[in-house]
Structures are given as C-alpha cells and as structure tokens.
Motif scaffolding. Structure first.
Motif: not given
Length: 278
Positions: A184-197, A247-252, A254-260
């Motif tokens: 998840v930290a890698q995903h955040i580094a790549a996609f730069a979301p500003k908020y959690l939800a 957001q769609p999870y960077a490593l998969d 087909k799933k959202s970060v929430q699903q992971i």
C-alpha cells in the motif's frame, strides 16, 4: 604564504564542509592554524545564511526512522539547493539526526520542532542554520510526519539511483501485516492520493470541484438535462484520483486498495506522503 599542508586542507574540509578554495583562503588568513580557520569559516558561513534566504531550495532528501517493533515511525524532508549537496554524507547526517530528534521528542508541529532543543543550548532552527553555514547552501526543514499506536511502516522511493530517496510514505495499520503495509505504501508513492477516503475530503474542496465541473460542463454546451449527471460523473472521477481506498491497487488493478485491505483483515488508519519540493 602560510605554512599548511594538503592534509590540513583535507581536515578543514571534513570539519566544515567548505569548498577547497575557501579552506585554502581561510588557512592563509589564519596563518595555517586549523582551529582559527574553522572559526573563520563558521563566521563566514553564518553571515551567508541571511544572503541565502531568498534562494530556492528544491532539492533534498526524505529520510525515515521506524521503531524496531513498528509501533512508531517518522518521515522527514530536508531541502537544499543542489543535488550535489543532497547526496552528500554531511547533509544526510543532518537529515537523519533531525528524524531521530522527532522520534525522541514527538513535537506537535513544525513550530514546536524548530524551537525544541536538539543539543545542549541549541535549538533545531539553530542546528539547521549551522548546516546552512557549513554546507554553503540554503537548508530548509518544513515538513515531517510521525505516527504511533498501530503498526507503522515506511516506503522510501528513489527517483534517481545516485540520489537519496525523493519520496517517503508513512503508513499505519491497525494490526501487523508487513506485506500489505509495504504494498500500500508503494501504491501511495506511485499514485499520490491526497486523502484516505471520500469522507476525508473537506466539504469546501468537494464544493469547489463540483462548481468547476458544472461551469466546465455548461461551457462545453452540454444539454441542461444532462448537466447534473455529467457533473456527478466528473466528481466521481475526482474522488477516484484524490482518495486512496477506491483506487485500483497498483500491484493488482482488478482490485481496489480497500479490497486488498479487507482481504488481509487490516485497516489503514492513516498515511503521509512527502515528495521533495512538492
């Protein structure tokens, strides 16, 4: 000419971080006395601090410090003017010392951090000013994040192999899961979301986005009956870009970060992302 050796110049450079020519000039003026040359360079450097105030510090590094049991952690950005200084050992020593100080003292905010005492009789602001003087560049400390209480982890990303990390992400889960925390930290580094939800986006930000979407849609000449639906679609697009959990999870993808997170049985309590200069 003053009596000093190449070894004296080398020693003075190691002590002060000053350039070779500045060290030679200081030794000339100090008649070869290294201690007096150090003092002269420090005075010269401190005078230069004010001169550098108006200069831009857009390079630097992000450093992190995570407790051995992952119950707390810090990420901190220290900025400078050039990548040459950013990758120097002296600069990184300063950055890591500041991160360690944050970890030890848990300042409430930047003002509290800068005013706190890092060494006997020396505030953090004075410590940064001293680095400014020794390194000969504008050095700026203006961002840090510190989490504690859950499972805390950090991911540090290098944008260039010869530079220190330029992006640092700190995450806090409600329970231990090193693999999910890293992913998840890698995903955040790549996609730069500003908020959690979605519910974390301030109401005034949502209202501004809605107004911009509506004005844009009208300017495009869309039918009045379709405007509301188009605006909601564009607002949903904003939420997808700005909020992490949907957001769609960077490593998969087909799933959202929430699903992971749900599949792992963990909750992401909060995150912080710092990128040098941004």
């Amino acid at each position: 000419m003053a009596n000093y050796t190449a070894a004296d110049v080398k020693k003075l450079r190691e002590l002060t971080g000053a350039g070779m020519m500045d060290c030679k000039k200081a030794l000339d003026e100090a008649d070869g006395n290294v201690d007096k040359a150090v003092e002269a360079l420090r005075i010269k450097g401190q005078k230069g601090v004010a001169k550098r105030e108006g200069r831009s510090a857009e390079n630097g590094a992000v450093v992190s410090l995570i407790a051995g049991d992952n119950t707390s952690g810090v990420v901190l950005e220290l900025k400078c003017e050039t990548d040459f200084v950013a990758k120097s050992e002296k600069f990184l020593v300063v950055a890591n010392a500041l991160a360690a100080h944050v970890a030890a003292t848990s300042p409430a905010d930047l003002e509290g951090l800068l005013g706190s005492e890092i060494e006997s009789g020396k505030t953090v602001q004075a410590y940064v000013d001293e680095a400014n003087a020794n390194l000969g560049e504008k050095i700026v400390l203006d961002r840090f994040a510190q989490f504690s209480g859950g499972y805390v982890s950090a991911y540090m990303h290098r944008t260039m192999p010869d530079l220190p990390p330029q992006i640092g992400v700190l995450v806090e889960l409600d329970k231990e899961n090193a693999e999910v925390a890293k992913g998840v930290a890698q995903h955040i580094a790549a996609f730069a979301p500003k908020y959690l939800a979605r519910e974390d986006v301030p109401a005034e930000v949502v209202e501004t986005e809605r107004r911009v979407a509506e004005e844009t849609t009208r300017a495009e000449g869309k039918p009045e009956a379709a405007i509301a639906k188009i605006v909601e679609g564009r607002l949903n697009g904003f939420f997808k870009d700005a909020t992490l959990l949907g957001q769609p999870y960077a490593l998969d993808n087909k799933k959202s970060v929430q699903q992971i997170l749900d599949e792992a049985g963990v909750t992401l309590k909060r995150f912080a992302r710092i990128k040098v200069g941004i």
